[in-house]
Design an enzyme around this catalytic site. Structure first.
Site, PDB file in Angstrom:
ATOM      1  N   HIS A  15      52.473  45.956  50.789  1.00  0.00           N
ATOM      2  CA  HIS A  15      51.655  45.450  49.666  1.00  0.00           C
ATOM      3  C   HIS A  15      50.183  45.593  50.024  1.00  0.00           C
ATOM      4  O   HIS A  15      49.650  44.811  50.801  1.00  0.00           O
ATOM      5  CB  HIS A  15      51.979  43.970  49.395  1.00  0.00           C
ATOM      6  CG  HIS A  15      51.229  43.379  48.236  1.00  0.00           C
ATOM      7  ND1 HIS A  15      51.855  42.666  47.240  1.00  0.00           N
ATOM      8  CD2 HIS A  15      49.913  43.387  47.903  1.00  0.00           C
ATOM      9  CE1 HIS A  15      50.957  42.260  46.360  1.00  0.00           C
ATOM     10  NE2 HIS A  15      49.769  42.686  46.744  1.00  0.00           N
ATOM     11  N   HIS A  17      46.081  46.800  48.392  1.00  0.00           N
ATOM     12  CA  HIS A  17      45.190  47.258  47.327  1.00  0.00           C
ATOM     13  C   HIS A  17      44.235  48.269  47.935  1.00  0.00           C
ATOM     14  O   HIS A  17      43.415  47.909  48.788  1.00  0.00           O
ATOM     15  CB  HIS A  17      44.402  46.086  46.732  1.00  0.00           C
ATOM     16  CG  HIS A  17      45.304  45.045  46.138  1.00  0.00           C
ATOM     17  ND1 HIS A  17      45.663  45.063  44.812  1.00  0.00           N
ATOM     18  CD2 HIS A  17      45.954  43.996  46.694  1.00  0.00           C
ATOM     19  CE1 HIS A  17      46.490  44.053  44.581  1.00  0.00           C
ATOM     20  NE2 HIS A  17      46.689  43.385  45.706  1.00  0.00           N
ATOM     21  N   LEU A  18      44.345  49.531  47.498  1.00  0.00           N
ATOM     22  CA  LEU A  18      43.466  50.564  48.052  1.00  0.00           C
ATOM     23  C   LEU A  18      42.288  50.870  47.143  1.00  0.00           C
ATOM     24  O   LEU A  18      41.377  51.581  47.534  1.00  0.00           O
ATOM     25  CB  LEU A  18      44.267  51.846  48.319  1.00  0.00           C
ATOM     26  CG  LEU A  18      45.360  51.760  49.400  1.00  0.00           C
ATOM     27  CD1 LEU A  18      46.100  53.094  49.505  1.00  0.00           C
ATOM     28  CD2 LEU A  18      44.783  51.378  50.759  1.00  0.00           C
ATOM     29  N   ASN A  43      46.936  47.771  40.310  1.00  0.00           N
ATOM     30  CA  ASN A  43      46.004  47.021  39.448  1.00  0.00           C
ATOM     31  C   ASN A  43      44.590  47.593  39.463  1.00  0.00           C
ATOM     32  O   ASN A  43      43.616  46.911  39.746  1.00  0.00           O
ATOM     33  CB  ASN A  43      46.003  45.518  39.800  1.00  0.00           C
ATOM     34  CG  ASN A  43      45.528  45.210  41.200  1.00  0.00           C
ATOM     35  OD1 ASN A  43      45.655  46.034  42.104  1.00  0.00           O
ATOM     36  ND2 ASN A  43      44.970  44.017  41.401  1.00  0.00           N
ATOM     37  N   LYS A 101      55.471  46.754  39.497  1.00  0.00           N
ATOM     38  CA  LYS A 101      54.798  45.486  39.780  1.00  0.00           C
ATOM     39  C   LYS A 101      54.669  44.651  38.520  1.00  0.00           C
ATOM     40  O   LYS A 101      54.166  45.119  37.492  1.00  0.00           O
ATOM     41  CB  LYS A 101      53.401  45.771  40.359  1.00  0.00           C
ATOM     42  CG  LYS A 101      52.587  44.523  40.692  1.00  0.00           C
ATOM     43  CD  LYS A 101      53.199  43.737  41.849  1.00  0.00           C
ATOM     44  CE  LYS A 101      52.553  42.381  42.046  1.00  0.00           C
ATOM     45  NZ  LYS A 101      51.460  42.372  42.978  1.00  0.00           N
ATOM     46  N   HIS A 138      54.282  39.093  41.317  1.00  0.00           N
ATOM     47  CA  HIS A 138      53.225  38.125  41.617  1.00  0.00           C
ATOM     48  C   HIS A 138      53.736  36.804  41.040  1.00  0.00           C
ATOM     49  O   HIS A 138      53.681  36.583  39.832  1.00  0.00           O
ATOM     50  CB  HIS A 138      51.898  38.531  40.979  1.00  0.00           C
ATOM     51  CG  HIS A 138      50.785  37.585  41.341  1.00  0.00           C
ATOM     52  ND1 HIS A 138      49.752  37.922  42.182  1.00  0.00           N
ATOM     53  CD2 HIS A 138      50.589  36.287  41.024  1.00  0.00           C
ATOM     54  CE1 HIS A 138      48.956  36.865  42.350  1.00  0.00           C
ATOM     55  NE2 HIS A 138      49.454  35.858  41.649  1.00  0.00           N
ATOM     56  N   HIS A 176      53.610  38.208  48.628  1.00  0.00           N
ATOM     57  CA  HIS A 176      52.658  37.290  49.273  1.00  0.00           C
ATOM     58  C   HIS A 176      53.025  35.822  49.068  1.00  0.00           C
ATOM     59  O   HIS A 176      52.288  35.065  48.452  1.00  0.00           O
ATOM     60  CB  HIS A 176      51.216  37.569  48.811  1.00  0.00           C
ATOM     61  CG  HIS A 176      51.022  37.866  47.341  1.00  0.00           C
ATOM     62  ND1 HIS A 176      51.504  37.043  46.354  1.00  0.00           N
ATOM     63  CD2 HIS A 176      50.405  38.884  46.703  1.00  0.00           C
ATOM     64  CE1 HIS A 176      51.191  37.551  45.175  1.00  0.00           C
ATOM     65  NE2 HIS A 176      50.519  38.676  45.372  1.00  0.00           N
ATOM     66  N   LEU A 221      44.533  34.908  45.798  1.00  0.00           N
ATOM     67  CA  LEU A 221      45.643  34.375  45.005  1.00  0.00           C
ATOM     68  C   LEU A 221      46.940  34.997  45.497  1.00  0.00           C
ATOM     69  O   LEU A 221      46.947  36.197  45.779  1.00  0.00           O
ATOM     70  CB  LEU A 221      45.429  34.683  43.519  1.00  0.00           C
ATOM     71  CG  LEU A 221      44.312  33.833  42.870  1.00  0.00           C
ATOM     72  CD1 LEU A 221      44.013  34.338  41.465  1.00  0.00           C
ATOM     73  CD2 LEU A 221      44.667  32.346  42.851  1.00  0.00           C
ATOM     74  N   ASP A 249      48.538  42.369  51.503  1.00  0.00           N
ATOM     75  CA  ASP A 249      47.756  42.014  50.314  1.00  0.00           C
ATOM     76  C   ASP A 249      46.260  42.154  50.600  1.00  0.00           C
ATOM     77  O   ASP A 249      45.439  41.415  50.047  1.00  0.00           O
ATOM     78  CB  ASP A 249      48.083  40.600  49.806  1.00  0.00           C
ATOM     79  CG  ASP A 249      47.551  40.365  48.386  1.00  0.00           C
ATOM     80  OD1 ASP A 249      47.288  41.354  47.681  1.00  0.00           O
ATOM     81  OD2 ASP A 249      47.385  39.200  48.018  1.00  0.00           O
ATOM     82  N   ALA A 265      39.097  36.839  43.471  1.00  0.00           N
ATOM     83  CA  ALA A 265      40.154  36.493  44.428  1.00  0.00           C
ATOM     84  C   ALA A 265      40.516  37.717  45.243  1.00  0.00           C
ATOM     85  O   ALA A 265      40.690  38.800  44.686  1.00  0.00           O
ATOM     86  CB  ALA A 265      41.378  35.996  43.681  1.00  0.00           C
TER      87      ALA A 265
HETATM   88  C1  NCD Z   1      44.342  40.843  44.458  1.00  0.00           C
HETATM   89  C2  NCD Z   1      43.243  41.829  44.059  1.00  0.00           C
HETATM   90  O1  NCD Z   1      42.077  41.555  44.320  1.00  0.00           O
HETATM   91  O2  NCD Z   1      43.580  42.887  43.523  1.00  0.00           O
HETATM   92  N1  NCD Z   1      43.735  39.587  44.803  1.00  0.00           N
HETATM   93  C3  NCD Z   1      44.265  38.609  45.575  1.00  0.00           C
HETATM   94  O3  NCD Z   1      43.666  37.535  45.664  1.00  0.00           O
HETATM   95  N2  NCD Z   1      45.390  38.788  46.251  1.00  0.00           N
HETATM   96  C4  NCD Z   1      45.350  40.725  43.372  1.00  0.00           C
HETATM   97  C5  NCD Z   1      46.634  40.042  43.809  1.00  0.00           C
HETATM   98  O4  NCD Z   1      47.405  40.577  44.590  1.00  0.00           O
HETATM   99  O5  NCD Z   1      46.851  38.893  43.373  1.00  0.00           O
HETATM  100 ZN    ZN Z   2      48.029  41.844  45.915  1.00  0.00          ZN
END
Ligand code: NCD
Ligand code: ZN
Length: 346
Positions: A15, A17-18, A43, A101, A138, A176, A221, A249, A265
């Site tokens: 998991h 975010h790139l 996302n 997702k 999520h 997460h 989050l 995450d 977040a």
């Molecule tokens: C993530 C994001 O910034 O894309 N933020 C986070 O707090 N984890 C989105 C997510 O996974 O909830």
């Molecule tokens: Zn995430």
């Protein structure tokens, strides 16, 4: 037992975010240095909704890789009220999309186009169940009357349990996880329900958000929870139970987007992900359990081969940089300016 060197199978991040563009170029080398593969979150703005979107994003990721680095992005689709079963079948057949997702609309960063009602996606879930394609959740309710610290536990009761009852063979990853309730739910469910655990939820409780003042870089989050929940997560991650595996995450944001009147977040951990997990496992003398959690269980759950290369971590205190440059801005990484005990060799 004082372990100073730990060699394990090369890990994967289930998991991450790139992002895209300048941010992608800044963060991708951190993930690619440590992980052979990663489940890439969809996302973006706009989100990755179709197989064509996923293919194009995958191409941009591969183009942003540093020369000589071997890394495989495993793509995901962002579920909306409009996603069709045909799209899911095409995604599965493409060989580049590994999961779907589900963000409840409004639950987190860039989730505005997420599902407004689980019922909308029932035709899609039945196709995913048939295909064996994992649904990544999520797991937080968006009901503003529910206390932010209870949103995961309430989601499990209101939505996850009915979903598992209606689709008993659907492969689900509760992403997460942050609470004792999530740990208990996953542990007692059949083997098609698993969970990822982040380094920050293993290392911090909610006091970190308010240590001497408000600390926006600890805001993510689902939000950090009480110490008893952190201890439950640490026990689950180090237990050797294959239902719990690594998902950082890591969610980079520009410093100015976090330090604002309404900060975003997300915590950035990719710069030292394996070192931070080693730190957490070492805190309870559980380093020998790290390999299963980081390198075996996720691949097994996704039905993918385990990696064959290896990685060595050594006990060598080093200081995390205060910031990481992204164009004209910065990311403030997890543990910025602090000294941590573990380091990747080489
Ligand atoms: C993530 C994001 O910034 O894309 N933020 C986070 O707090 N984890 C989105 C997510 O996974 O909830
Ligand atoms: Zn995430």
């Amino acid at each position: 037992m004082n372990i100073n060197t730990l060699t394990l199978t090369r890990p994967d991040d289930w998991h991450v975010h790139l992002r895209d563009g300048e941010m992608l170029a800044a963060v991708l080398p951190d993930t690619a240095r440590q992980f052979a593969r990663a489940i890439v979150m969809p996302n973006l703005k706009p989100p990755v909704r179709t197989t064509d979107d996923a293919r194009a994003y995958r191409t941009r990721i591969l183009a942003a890789l540093p020369a000589g680095s071997v890394f495989e992005p495993l793509m995901t689709l962002y579920l909306t009220d409009q996603t069709t079963s045909t799209e899911i079948r095409a995604a599965h057949a493409s060989g580049v999309v590994y999961a779907v997702k589900y963000y409840p609309a409004g639950a987190t960063t860039h989730s505005e186009l997420g599902l407004t009602d689980l019922a909308h996606a029932y035709p899609v879930f039945s196709v995913m169940q048939e295909l064996g394609m994992p649904l990544l959740i999520h797991g937080e309710v968006t009901d503003p009357t529910v206390d932010i610290f209870d949103r995961e536990a309430v989601f499990i009761e209101r939505h996850l349990i009915p979903l598992m009852r209606d689709f008993p063979a659907l492969k689900i990853v509760l992403e997460h996880i942050t609470t004792q309730q999530a740990v208990d739910c996953v542990r007692h469910a059949p083997k098609n329900l698993a969970a990822t655990i982040t380094p920050h939820h293993l290392l911090y409780n909610r006091n970190a958000l308010f240590q001497g003042g408000i600390r926006p870089h600890y805001y993510c989050l689902p939000i950090l929870k009480r110490e008893r929940h952190r201890l439950a997560l640490l026990a689950a991650a180090t237990s050797g139970n294959p239902k719990f595996f690594l998902g950082t995450d890591s969610a980079p944001h520009r410093q100015h987007d976090k330090q604002s009147t309404c900060g975003c977040a997300g915590m950035y951990s990719a710069h030292a992900a394996m070192e931070l997990y080693a730190e957490a496992f070492d805190s309870v003398d559980a380093l020998p359990s790290l390999e299963g959690f980081a390198s075996h269980f996720g691949a097994d759950f996704y039905g993918l081969p385990r990696n064959t290369a290896s990685m060595t971590l050594i006990r060598e205190p080093h200081t995390i940089p205060a910031d990481i440059t992204v164009g004209t801005d910065k990311i403030i990484p997890m543990c910025a300016g602090e000294t941590i005990a573990w380091k990747i060799q080489g």
